[in-house]
Enzyme design. Structure first.
Site, PDB file in Angstrom:
ATOM      1  CD  GLU A 122       0.122  -2.067  -1.180  1.00 39.69           C
ATOM      2  OE1 GLU A 122      -0.896  -1.957  -0.744  1.00 39.69           O
ATOM      3  OE2 GLU A 122       0.143  -3.049  -2.061  1.00 39.69           O
ATOM      4  CG  ASP A 123       2.926  -0.801  -5.218  1.00 44.63           C
ATOM      5  OD1 ASP A 123       3.096  -1.035  -4.092  1.00 44.63           O
ATOM      6  OD2 ASP A 123       2.059  -1.109  -6.339  1.00 44.63           O
TER       7      ASP A 123
END
Ligand code: MN
Length: 720
Positions: A109-110
């Protein structure tokens, strides 16, 4: 756990041995290795093989590299978050794949890492767990902000939130470790929420209260659930939280001496009878205390189970032996005896509950169970891994059978998705309203269990079984327990509100078909969507004498015609009728807003309402004004009129009255015959549970027809 420290509560049973391990570390030691990693490995080493530990180290190395240079809002390196999440799971003794996935959970996600990278290095199982908790990303991609760099709009944010929750709901059926990881992630985020912006705190805390805490409860993870609830409560309403916590502290100080004497006495009596038992006690947690006080319209101090005693023994027979000793020692309160050992709760919870008139004549709540049941009561589905670890056995199979059973309801989620094709927001609302609300179970004639949210009717059940059965439901034959404890069989209509433990056979008829009024007779969104579709189909077929003019308006999204009541904080309210003044349809009412979108309906004359508003005003709170509410905004609900009936004192008047109530599908929740000085007169107070689809004036008229009845009136003084 965290909230325990936050509120200074004593919970002697909290199992948090890992905490000491970390405190024992010397932060000044020049460690080449991250201190939190070392603590994690130490916990894992208690139950894992060297190969497993190697896997965890390599997952850490990849995650550490990916998050390098990034700081959390609190200022610590980002990697501390996945480490903390992994540790929560390690304390539940989850397997190496789950711990590795926890370390990697935010990389896709990051960071620049892709799902394929994780899969290539760690295999499909770990990649699938990571993917299950990764935010739904397509919304961002399909609708970029106009300037390309601005923050996402609140609308898009809300949509992404719904899409993400739906994705998680659908994924968790595949692997229970996904939801355990998500809950651990949320728990750590809440523990460290203080450094986030006010808007972020509000959004996270609300979502937790509405979705993640109830989800933890359904999985039987009570420790996680209560910590999530208390933290969300703290962030959503700090003033009330502080008030409740202070109140509890005060009560604890007042009662601690009594509790200690109780514990000593219990221990002595049980030992004398040769029962080896651990006895401890705990204070009720702030959120639960607050909710129960609100629900019952009482002050926190008057909740009888503010302190609960736990008696933990070694075997099931010992549970019953301990119970005998306790009931021999102190007189039990008959209404409070529950045997969840013989009949476990839906999520597997087992315990014997009783309340006894104990030392100093005080009512004491007791929970009696084995140590094993106690572990299961605290950790729910995670107990599977804890027990494997304790026994030194490896975890085998992708989806252990016992867990598959506990998660049976999760499979329903996937079939709804295929069948209903709802938008993400509607889908999440349906799962929340139909599966995460307080459930009851009823039985089919063959003894199969069906779960439905409290307040469901025969129609809800019929549609849950099959759309065809729903569309042709004509009523049901129900075996139910009366308030006198008798098992009786009754023929009931489709609007009969199911009660816990009812045995239900739905009766169908080829002539029966959906009617607009059915939309008001169901509790579940699932049934409402189904009825709406059938009505539109019938409408299109142009059946004779259809009364479906408003169907498309009313049933498009399963919503009612009148705008449902909104909570001031946004979203549809979850309406409850107050148990202090017992409002009935037609009464002048107002709403009192609570947390988690709850709105409690009081009569305008209610004294405890006035007290609550006064308290809120004194505290300068924004919600010190009651909400305007009309009855048409309230969904089908059970109301509870208190009736005063006078009559000729012929034997069996009470019997006649309950027979009539039963024939109208009403349950008697209380009755009392009063002595009257004048002879040959009877005065009875009768409390009924009436579905809002049945009008009170009709009920009163019917009761009046019972031979011997002179007057029937509602007791309007309750609470006012
Ligand atoms: Mn995270």
């Amino acid at each position: 756990m965290g909230a325990t420290a936050l509120t200074g509560q004593s919970d002697q049973a909290t199992q948090d041995s890992g905490e000491q391990a970390a405190e024992g570390q010397d932060p000044m030691a020049d460690a080449p290795e991250n201190v939190s990693l070392r603590a994690l490995i130490e916990i894992c080493a208690r139950y894992m093989s060297p190969a497993d530990l190697e896997l965890i180290r390599s997952a850490y190395a990849v995650a550490d590299e990916a998050h390098r240079g990034v700081l959390r809002k609190s200022g610590e390196p980002y990697i501390e978050h996945p480490l903390a999440v992994a540790r929560i799971l390690a304390e539940l003794a989850l397997d190496a794949a789950a711990i590795a996935a926890a370390l990697l959970h935010d990389t896709v996600e990051d960071t620049s890492l892709k799902k394929e990278d994780v899969e290539a290095q760690f295999g499909p199982t770990i990649a699938a767990i990571v993917d299950g908790v990764t935010k739904f990303a397509a919304v961002e991609a399909e609708a970029p902000a106009p300037d390309g760099a601005g923050p996402p709009s609140p609308d898009r944010k809300a949509r992404q939130q719904s899409e993400t929750v739906r994705k998680l709901f659908l994924a968790m059926g595949d692997d229970p470790r996904i939801i355990l990881l998500k809950l651990a992630d949320r728990l750590h985020n809440l523990r460290t929420l203080g450094s986030m912006s006010a808007a972020q705190r509000e959004r996270t805390a609300r979502e937790t209260q509405e979705i993640y805490a109830p989800l933890a409860g359904r999985l039987g993870l009570y420790l996680v659930k209560s910590e999530l609830e208390d933290l969300a409560f703290y962030y959503l309403d700090p003033a009330t939280f502080a008030d409740v916590a202070a109140h509890l502290k005060e009560e604890e100080q007042k009662r601690a001496d009594w509790a200690r004497r109780m514990r000593k006495r219990l221990k002595r009596e049980l030992t004398a009878q040769g029962i080896c038992a651990a006895v401890n006690w705990r204070m009720k947690r702030p959120y639960r205390a607050y909710r129960e006080a609100q629900d019952s319209g009482m002050d926190i101090a008057s909740l009888h189970d503010l302190i609960a005693f736990r008696v933990l023994v070694n075997s099931k027979p010992d549970c019953y032996r301990a119970l005998r000793v306790i009931h021999h020692l102190w007189h039990p309160h008959a209404d409070r005896i529950r045997d969840y050992i013989a009949t476990p709760k839906i999520n597997g919870y087992q315990s014997f509950h009783t309340a006894v008139f104990a030392l100093d004549g005080r009512l004491a709540q007791m929970h009696i169970r084995t140590h094993r049941m106690h572990r299961a009561a605290q950790h729910g589905v995670a107990t599977y891994w804890l027990e494997r670890a304790a026994a030194g056995e490896p975890v085998t199979g992708e989806n252990p059978v016992r867990i598959a059973e506990a998660l049976g309801w999760v499979t329903q989620i996937a079939s709804w998705q295929r069948e209903l094709g709802l938008s993400a927001a509607d889908f999440v609302a349906t799962v929340r309203g139909d599966l995460l609300e307080e459930q009851i179970h009823v039985f089919t004639p063959k003894g199969h269990i069906r779960e439905l949210p409290e307040g469901s009717t025969v129609l809800d059940l019929a549609y849950q079984i099959h759309t065809e059965i729903g569309d042709h439901a004509a009523g049901a034959v129900v075996q139910t327990t009366t308030s006198q404890g008798l098992l009786v069989a009754r023929t009931v209509g489709v609007n009969y509100v199911l009660r816990r433990g009812d045995i239900v056979r739905v009766v169908t008829s080829p002539d029966a078909k959906p009617d607009v009024s059915w939309l008001d007779m169901v509790r579940t969104r699932y049934a409402r969507v189904k009825i709406g579709r059938s009505l539109r189909r019938l409408d299109a077929e142009g059946g004779p004498g259809e009364r479906t003019r408003n169907v498309s308006e009313r049933a498009d999204d399963g919503g009612p015609l009148v705008e449902p009541l909104r909570h001031p904080a946004g979203g549809n309210a979850r309406v409850e009728l107050a148990r202090c003044c017992f409002p009935c349809p037609g009464d002048k009412i107002v709403g009192l807003a609570g947390p988690a979108r709850r709105v409690t309906i009081h009569r305008t004359c209610c004294r405890s309402l006035a007290r609550s508003l006064q308290r809120r005003r004194a505290a300068g709170r924004a919600d010190a004004e009651p909400l305007a509410v009309s009855w048409s905004q309230i969904q089908p609900i059970i109301y509870r009129p208190h009736l005063l009936i006078s009559g000729q004192d012929h034997k069996g008047l009470m019997h006649e009255l309950s027979k009539l109530a039963a024939s109208m599908n009403l349950s008697v929740s209380g009755s009392r015959a009063k002595a009257v000085s004048s002879r040959h007169r009877a005065a009875i107070s009768l409390t009924l549970d009436v579905p809002s689809t049945t009008r009170l004036d009709v009920v009163l008229r019917q009761l009046h027809t019972v031979p011997g009845v002179l007057t029937v009136e509602r007791d309007l003084s309750k609470g006012c």
